[in-house]
Design a protein around this motif. Sequence first.
Motif: not given
Length: 130
Positions: A58, A60, A73
């Motif tokens: 994911e 983010k 990151e």
Amino acid sequence: MERVFFSKKDIILIVSVLAIGFLLLFIRQCGSGPADNNARIYAEITHNGTAYTVYLDEDKTFSLPSAPHVVFEINNGRIAFTESDCPDRICIRTGFISLPGQMAACLPNRLVMVILGEDGNADGIDMFTR
């Protein structure tokens, strides 16, 4: 009497042996990949002896509660240090890592990040010492 270097039987034998060899090589290459293509890759980030697990599926940007001044990151299954208050910023220059066994560290902030597979082991690594 004319001497023939290879007879038809010799050529058939050579071609058969080569074909079997290539077939075995192909089967080995196909079978040597990961057993589970859905295995999740994750990063284990250690700060002052506390390990945090972060899955890379994911996108983010985040910080650890114990190190809010360091920003990570996750992007396209890769992870990197993007901000840090350390003086030399070597951790940021390391860039994104994504393969099991790769690691990055921010030593002034006592952070170590290692990419692992779902089985908890970095592919190809026999031992990890601290």
